[in-house]
Enzyme design. Structure first.
Site, short mmCIF file in Angstrom:
data_model
loop_
_atom_site.label_atom_id
_atom_site.label_comp_id
_atom_site.label_asym_id
_atom_site.label_seq_id
_atom_site.Cartn_x
_atom_site.Cartn_y
_atom_site.Cartn_z
N MET A 30 9.65 -0.65 -5.29
CA MET A 30 10.95 -0.45 -5.93
C MET A 30 11.55 0.88 -5.47
O MET A 30 12.46 1.42 -6.11
CB MET A 30 10.82 -0.50 -7.45
CG MET A 30 10.31 -1.87 -7.91
SD MET A 30 10.74 -2.29 -9.61
CE MET A 30 10.00 -0.95 -10.50
N LEU A 33 9.68 6.50 -3.21
CA LEU A 33 8.31 6.44 -2.69
C LEU A 33 7.58 7.76 -2.83
O LEU A 33 8.17 8.84 -2.71
CB LEU A 33 8.36 6.02 -1.22
CG LEU A 33 9.11 4.71 -0.94
CD1 LEU A 33 9.05 4.37 0.54
CD2 LEU A 33 8.56 3.55 -1.77
N GLY A 36 1.33 7.42 -2.92
CA GLY A 36 0.68 6.15 -3.25
C GLY A 36 1.28 5.02 -2.42
O GLY A 36 0.56 4.24 -1.79
N HIS A 37 2.61 4.96 -2.40
CA HIS A 37 3.27 3.91 -1.60
C HIS A 37 2.94 4.07 -0.12
O HIS A 37 2.72 3.08 0.59
CB HIS A 37 4.80 3.99 -1.75
CG HIS A 37 5.31 3.75 -3.13
ND1 HIS A 37 5.84 4.75 -3.90
CD2 HIS A 37 5.39 2.62 -3.86
CE1 HIS A 37 6.23 4.25 -5.06
NE2 HIS A 37 5.97 2.96 -5.07
N VAL A 178 -3.71 6.54 -5.73
CA VAL A 178 -3.66 7.91 -5.22
C VAL A 178 -3.33 8.82 -6.41
O VAL A 178 -2.46 8.50 -7.22
CB VAL A 178 -2.59 8.05 -4.11
CG1 VAL A 178 -2.50 9.49 -3.62
CG2 VAL A 178 -2.92 7.11 -2.94
O1 PAF Z 1 4.85 -2.55 -8.20
C1 PAF Z 1 6.10 -2.57 -8.03
O2 PAF Z 1 6.70 -1.60 -7.58
C2 PAF Z 1 6.89 -3.82 -8.38
O3 PAF Z 1 6.39 -4.41 -9.53
C3 PAF Z 1 6.95 -4.85 -7.22
C4 PAF Z 1 5.58 -5.38 -6.87
C5 PAF Z 1 7.58 -4.19 -6.02
C6 PAF Z 1 7.81 -6.04 -7.64
O4 PAF Z 1 9.12 -5.65 -7.94
#
Ligand code: PAF
Length: 282
Positions: A30, A33, A36-37, A178
Site C-alpha cells: 500500500m 515503503l 520491511g517492504h 524487519v
Molecule cells: O499488506 C498490505 O500492505 C496489504 O494488505 C496488501 C497485501 C498490499 C493488500 O492491499
C-alpha cells in the site's frame, strides 16, 4: 524502472517479459515503503527475473472510522527506494482503475475460518478486502510468485489458504519481519506515533518475547499467559486489542499438544493500532 497506472499499460509490458521467457515476482503493497517492504522486493528478485511492486491503498480493506484518508501516500519517495532495490516495474493504479463500478458492486473473495478471530474480529470485512484485491492483483499481474511479510501473520495465512482453495497458480513466499533496533516491527503506521508513544511501542515485541520464553520453558496455561501479556501491554501504556496464543497453522487457540505455536498481538497506542507476532517450535 517504469511506473504505470493503468491495467492496459501493465499488461502490455508484462506480455513482453513473458514472451522473453522471464519469470515474474509480485510484491503487493500500500506504499509508504520502509525497509520491511524493500526486503520483500529483494526476496522476490532472488527468485524472479522481473519484480513488479504494486502500490495501492485499498479502500475495501479499511473499515469505517479507520485510517484510509490519512494513510500516507508517498509515491515519489517509494519510487526512489524501489529503484535502488532493483525493482523492475511499479503498478500504482487509482481507485477507479481497480473498482470502476464502486465498492458496493464489487465481487468479493471470502476466505473462511482463518479470516475469523484476531484482526478479522477487530476489523470486520478487512480480510475480504485483502483477499479480493490480492486476487485481482494476481489476475492482473499473473505472477509466478508473490512475496508477503510475516508481520501480517493472519493475512499471510488467509492468502495461503485462498491460493490453495482456489488453485491459483502462484507460489506464495513469506518474508521475515524487519525490526527497529529496539525490536519494534517496521510498519507504515509507526509514522503516526508521537515521540512519547514511540518509546512505549517496543513493549509489544518485548511482551511477545517474554511470553514466548514462558511457553518455551513449559508453561501451557495459555489463557492465563494471554491475560498476563495483556496486563503488561496495559501497564506499558497501551490498550491491548488482543493477545492470542494459537496453533500456527489453524490460528485456533493453542493446545498442550501443539508443537508449532504463534503468539499474535494487536494493541492501540493512542489512536495507532500496532500488530506483531512471534512463532515458536516446542
Ligand atoms: O499488506 C498490505 O500492505 C496489504 O494488505 C496488501 C497485501 C498490499 C493488500 O492491499
Amino acid at each position: 524502472m517504469r511506473t504505470v497506472h493503468s491495467l492496459r499499460e501493465l499488461r502490455t509490458i508484462l506480455r513482453g517479459y513473458r514472451q522473453q521467457g522471464k519469470t515474474i515476482g509480485l510484491v503487493p503493497t500500500m506504499g509508504n515503503l520502509h525497509e520491511g517492504h524493500i526486503s520483500l522486493v529483494r526476496k522476490a528478485a532472488e527468485s524472479a527475473d522481473v519484480v513488479v511492486t504494486s502500490i495501492f491503498v485499498n479502500p475495501m480493506q479499511f473499515g469505517a472510522g479507520e485510517d484510509l484518508d490519512k494513510y500516507p501516500r508517498t509515491l515519489a519517495e517509494d519510487q526512489e527506494q524501489l529503484e535502488a532495490a532493483g525493482n523492475t516495474l511499479v503498478f500504482a493504479p487509482g481507485v477507479e482503475e481497480i473498482y470502476p463500478e464502486g465498492l458496493a458492486k464489487q465481487t468479493q473473495v471470502v476466505v473462511p475460518e482463518v479470516s475469523d478471530g484476531h484482526c478479522g474480529a477487530s476489523r470486520p470485512g478487512h480480510f475480504e478486502g485483502v483477499a479480493t484485491v490480492v486476487t485481482m492483483l494476481f489476475n492482473m499481474v499473473q505472477p509466478d510468485l508473490a512475496v508477503f511479510g510475516e508481520k501480517d501473520f493472519q493475512q499471510l495465512a488467509v492468502i495461503r489458504k485462498m491460493v490453495r482453495d482456489l488453485m491459483m497458480p502462484v507460489e506464495v513466499v513469506g518474508a521475515p519481519t524487519v525490526r527497529e533496533d529496539d525490536g519494534l516491527a517496521k510498519s507504515s503506521r509507526n509514522g503516526y506515533l508521537s515521540a512519547a508513544e514511540r518509546k512505549i511501542a517496543p513493549a509489544v515485541h518485548r511482551t511477545l518475547q517474554e511470553t514466548a520464553q514462558a511457553v518455551a520453558e513449559g508453561r501451557t496455561d495459555f489463557p492465563a499467559l494471554e491475560i498476563e501479556a495483556r496486563d503488561k501491554l496495559s501497564k506499558a501504556g497501551m490498550r491491548p486489542d488482543y493477545f492470542n496464543i494459537v496453533n500456527s497453522q489453524t490460528l485456533k487457540p493453542a493446545t498442550e499438544d501443539d508443537t508449532e505455536i504463534t503468539l499474535l498481538a494487536a494493541a492501540f497506542l493512542g489512536t495507532t493500532r500496532l500488530i506483531d507476532n512471534l512463532s515458536i517450535t516446542r
